[in-house]
Write a protein that holds these residues in place. Structure first.
Motif, mmCIF file in Angstrom:
data_model
loop_
_atom_site.group_PDB
_atom_site.id
_atom_site.type_symbol
_atom_site.label_atom_id
_atom_site.label_comp_id
_atom_site.label_asym_id
_atom_site.label_seq_id
_atom_site.Cartn_x
_atom_site.Cartn_y
_atom_site.Cartn_z
ATOM 1 N N TYR A 3 38.958 -28.598 16.374
ATOM 2 C CA TYR A 3 40.330 -29.073 16.434
ATOM 3 C C TYR A 3 41.187 -30.112 15.810
ATOM 4 N N LYS A 4 40.445 -31.268 15.949
ATOM 5 C CA LYS A 4 41.366 -32.247 15.682
ATOM 6 C C LYS A 4 40.327 -33.805 14.902
ATOM 7 N N THR A 5 39.139 -32.926 14.968
ATOM 8 C CA THR A 5 38.358 -33.941 13.202
ATOM 9 C C THR A 5 38.583 -32.605 12.069
ATOM 10 N N LEU A 6 38.609 -31.692 12.180
ATOM 11 C CA LEU A 6 38.211 -30.981 11.032
ATOM 12 C C LEU A 6 39.074 -31.528 10.081
ATOM 13 N N ASP A 7 38.535 -31.883 9.321
ATOM 14 C CA ASP A 7 38.757 -31.708 8.153
ATOM 15 C C ASP A 7 38.470 -30.421 6.863
ATOM 16 N N LEU A 8 39.082 -30.051 6.976
ATOM 17 C CA LEU A 8 39.604 -28.692 5.672
ATOM 18 C C LEU A 8 39.930 -28.740 3.698
ATOM 19 N N THR A 9 40.010 -30.264 3.954
ATOM 20 C CA THR A 9 39.503 -30.238 2.245
ATOM 21 C C THR A 9 39.031 -29.720 1.289
ATOM 22 N N ASP A 10 38.074 -30.295 1.795
ATOM 23 C CA ASP A 10 37.256 -29.009 0.533
ATOM 24 C C ASP A 10 36.938 -27.187 0.241
ATOM 25 N N GLN A 11 38.043 -27.121 1.495
ATOM 26 C CA GLN A 11 38.373 -25.585 1.807
ATOM 27 C C GLN A 11 39.276 -24.564 1.361
ATOM 28 N N PHE A 12 39.999 -25.893 1.322
ATOM 29 C CA PHE A 12 41.625 -26.042 0.465
ATOM 30 C C PHE A 12 41.138 -25.894 -1.106
ATOM 31 N N VAL A 13 40.503 -26.512 -1.301
ATOM 32 C CA VAL A 13 40.068 -27.024 -3.072
ATOM 33 C C VAL A 13 39.388 -26.034 -3.202
ATOM 34 N N GLU A 14 38.127 -24.971 -2.277
ATOM 35 C CA GLU A 14 37.895 -23.811 -2.355
ATOM 36 C C GLU A 14 38.721 -22.287 -3.035
ATOM 37 N N LEU A 15 39.812 -22.462 -2.164
ATOM 38 C CA LEU A 15 40.978 -21.679 -2.149
ATOM 39 C C LEU A 15 41.651 -21.509 -3.257
ATOM 40 N N ILE A 16 41.979 -22.664 -3.706
ATOM 41 C CA ILE A 16 43.229 -22.715 -4.818
ATOM 42 C C ILE A 16 42.521 -21.980 -6.120
ATOM 43 N N ARG A 17 40.804 -23.074 -5.994
ATOM 44 C CA ARG A 17 40.366 -22.670 -7.083
ATOM 45 C C ARG A 17 40.177 -21.322 -7.281
ATOM 46 N N ARG A 18 39.975 -20.269 -6.304
ATOM 47 C CA ARG A 18 40.300 -18.545 -6.297
ATOM 48 C C ARG A 18 41.415 -18.574 -6.341
ATOM 49 N N ALA A 19 42.250 -18.572 -6.600
ATOM 50 C CA ALA A 19 43.652 -18.742 -5.851
ATOM 51 C C ALA A 19 44.027 -18.783 -8.016
ATOM 52 N N ALA A 20 43.132 -18.936 -8.188
ATOM 53 C CA ALA A 20 43.785 -19.526 -9.892
ATOM 54 C C ALA A 20 43.333 -19.054 -10.678
ATOM 55 N N THR A 21 41.826 -18.515 -10.231
ATOM 56 C CA THR A 21 41.186 -18.312 -11.814
ATOM 57 C C THR A 21 40.742 -16.636 -11.047
ATOM 58 N N GLN A 22 40.465 -16.366 -10.264
ATOM 59 C CA GLN A 22 40.118 -15.164 -9.734
ATOM 60 C C GLN A 22 41.954 -14.003 -9.102
ATOM 61 N N LEU A 23 42.200 -13.015 -10.076
ATOM 62 C CA LEU A 23 42.786 -12.016 -9.776
ATOM 63 C C LEU A 23 42.834 -11.217 -8.714
ATOM 64 N N PRO A 24 43.339 -10.932 -7.459
ATOM 65 C CA PRO A 24 42.899 -9.852 -6.601
ATOM 66 C C PRO A 24 42.694 -8.790 -6.895
ATOM 67 N N ALA A 25 41.906 -8.037 -6.574
ATOM 68 C CA ALA A 25 41.172 -6.718 -6.750
ATOM 69 C C ALA A 25 42.108 -5.734 -7.474
ATOM 70 N N ASP A 26 43.472 -5.458 -5.964
ATOM 71 C CA ASP A 26 44.994 -4.576 -6.297
ATOM 72 C C ASP A 26 45.460 -4.953 -7.414
ATOM 73 N N MET A 27 45.404 -6.334 -7.765
ATOM 74 C CA MET A 27 46.460 -6.299 -8.868
ATOM 75 C C MET A 27 45.375 -6.123 -10.509
ATOM 76 N N ARG A 28 44.349 -6.427 -10.387
ATOM 77 C CA ARG A 28 43.196 -5.144 -11.796
ATOM 78 C C ARG A 28 43.308 -4.197 -11.629
ATOM 79 N N GLN A 29 43.525 -3.647 -10.673
ATOM 80 C CA GLN A 29 43.176 -2.176 -10.564
ATOM 81 C C GLN A 29 44.899 -2.182 -11.172
ATOM 82 N N GLY A 30 46.243 -2.718 -10.900
ATOM 83 C CA GLY A 30 47.150 -2.055 -10.961
ATOM 84 C C GLY A 30 47.046 -1.589 -12.501
ATOM 85 N N LEU A 31 46.704 -2.731 -13.103
ATOM 86 C CA LEU A 31 46.476 -3.242 -14.894
ATOM 87 C C LEU A 31 46.134 -2.674 -14.882
#
Lengths: 297, 203
Positions: A3-31
């Motif tokens: 955990y000391k040398t871990l760099d999660l920058t790329d994983q955080f970018v992917e997390l942001i991409r998913r949040a910004a571009t993919q609506l969660p399944a439960d929200m879609r179903q609600g809509l």
């Protein structure tokens, strides 16, 4: 790898991409369900049609669901020994990279000069909260909260004479319904309402926002709050404000309530109004030997 | 479905009623908080300064019979320096209420696109001008970006990407007339109806 040398920058970018571009399944179903409840040919049905089409296009093209990619709010759970200072640096680097890739709009403005930083970093931006836990893993929840719905979020101080709202759950019901009325179509409903009872002005708002991470179809473990959620949900939808405020049967997609201890002198009810684009995503990180195991949800 | 193409005539505007869905075509300009404040302070309340005359003349021509869009887009810059819209839904319009009526009158706007509706001053200006308020679907940013076929230019990029004034050509941009030129606001109607329900629920 540790955990000391871990760099999660790329994983955080992917997390942001998913949040910004993919609506969660439960929200879609609600809509989808909401669309079925609107009159054929109505403006409400048309709005939901456009919304659902937009959700599909955003996911297919990996482009933002909404151009207001909001305040990124990170809730990070981490094991003993991880440097939250390093994780914060990685989150900031990821926000800048995600802006470059057009997953995020440049959204951080200097309040004194009016200058946009251009990369979604700045004083207290993005928002991050770190929580140490006993698991040997990192879990990150991300919410993108847009400005339109943030502007109609609100806080009540009970008792409220105008609304006949005392310091009890009936008072809570009254002020939350008033918040829905006050918002009309300006918060891009149908909404998810995150509500916090108690706390102080700061902790109450934070708690109300954290309710937006809950699944639409979950059940509140507190039976009193579960009943209140159900009742406010039904009554909000009787108000006829509808998607975009066009009128219609769907004003809320969900109501999520939590309670906090408060001072004897204070009784706040904080209402986090969230637009239909309730963009949340999460990831789990585990270290397996030399590999970083990551899963997104 | 009925179509509207900029520049729009008064007759076309008068034929529109609150609740109508229309598809907008032609050249429109984005403008939100900074742009509205700027237009009022630099062009409407004060004489145009020589170094801003060219910008003023350009806007005059673009907005005459035209449409302003309350939108802060996500924009991609291509290697050749050209732009395209990635995400471009409406922003909340009520923040421009203090400016909008003056901007409509000064530039002979025929339409304002945004979300959430606007207030009495704008409704009055819509009736006089005539003009209409057009409600886009909030959050439908990727969908609307697909109807933005071309970015023709940008003014005041120093305001930042969301606040700049982008000149765009749209095709079949879906909007709902929620404030018409006959004094009807769908927002006022819905607000009054929901107030009655609220009073019933908490009395």
């Amino acid at each position: 790898m540790d955990y000391k040398t871990l760099d999660l920058t790329d994983q955080f970018v992917e997390l942001i991409r998913r949040a910004a571009t993919q609506l969660p399944a439960d929200m879609r179903q609600g809509l989808h369900q909401a669309k079925g409840n609107e009159a054929p040919g109505s403006a409400a049905e048309g709005a939901l049609d456009t919304i659902l089409l937009n959700v599909d296009i955003a996911e297919k093209n990996s482009t933002p669901i909404c151009q207001d990619t909001g305040t990124p709010i990170f809730e990070v759970k981490y094991p003993v020994g991880v440097s939250t200072r390093k994780l914060a640096d990685q989150i900031r680097a990821a926000a800048a990279a995600a802006t470059k890739n057009n997953y995020l709009r440049p959204n951080a403005v200097d309040s004194l000069t009016g200058k946009n930083s251009g990369d979604n970093t700045g004083e207290d931006f993005p928002t991050m909260h770190f929580h140490e836990w006993d698991e040997d893993a990192i879990h990150v929840d991300l919410l993108l909260k847009g400005g339109g719905c943030e502007n109609v979020s609100t806080q009540y101080k009970l008792p409220d004479g105008d609304l006949g709202a005392g310091r009890d759950l009936e008072g809570v019901r009254r002020v939350v319904l008033d918040a829905v009325y006050q918002a009309q179509g300006r918060g891009c409903g149908p909404a998810v309402l995150g509500v916090a009872i108690g706390g102080d002005r700061g902790s109450g708002y934070l708690k109300s926002k954290q309710q937006l991470f809950r699944q639409l179809d979950d059940t509140n473990p507190d039976p009193q709050l579960a009943a209140l959620e159900e009742r406010i949900f039904e009554e909000a939808n009787q108000m006829g404000i509808g998607p975009m405020g066009f009128g219609g049967n769907t004003t809320a997609l969900g109501v999520k309530i939590a309670a906090q201890h408060r001072l004897p002198a204070s009784y706040f009810v904080s209402v986090a109004y969230m637009c239909w684009a309730n963009r949340r995503a999460s990831m789990d990180i585990q270290l397996g030997g030399e590999e970083v195991e990551v899963s997104y949800a | 479905m009925p179509k509207l193409t900029t520049p729009i005539s008064d007759e076309e505007i008068r034929s529109l009623k609150a609740g109508d869905t229309v598809y907008l075509n032609g050249i429109i300009v984005t403008g939100r908080d900074a742009a509205h404040k700027f237009m009022i302070e630099h062009f409407i309340k004060k004489p145009v300064q020589p170094d801003e005359q060219e910008l003023y003349d350009d806007l005059k021509e673009l907005l005459d019979g035209g449409v302003i869009y309350h939108c802060g887009p996500v924009v991609k810059t291509h290697d050749d320096g050209s732009y395209s819209f990635v995400a471009a839904g409406p922003t909340t319009s009520i923040r421009e209420e203090v400016y909008q009526a003056d901007v409509i009158r000064h530039f002979n706007l025929k339409g304002v696109i945004g979300k959430g509706g606007m207030g009495g001053n704008t409704l009055k200006a819509c009736a006089e001008q005539p003009a209409v308020y057009l409600h886009a679907i909030g959050g439908a940013a990727s969908y609307i970006a697909q109807s933005v076929k071309e970015v023709l230019g940008v003014y005041k990029l120093e305001f930042g990407v969301p606040e700049a004034m982008w000149v765009i050509r749209v095709e079949d941009f879906p909007v709902v007339v929620t404030m018409d030129s006959h004094g009807t606001s769908l927002h006022d109607t819905i607000q009054a109806q929901s107030k009655e329900v609220l009073v019933g629920l908490i009395s």
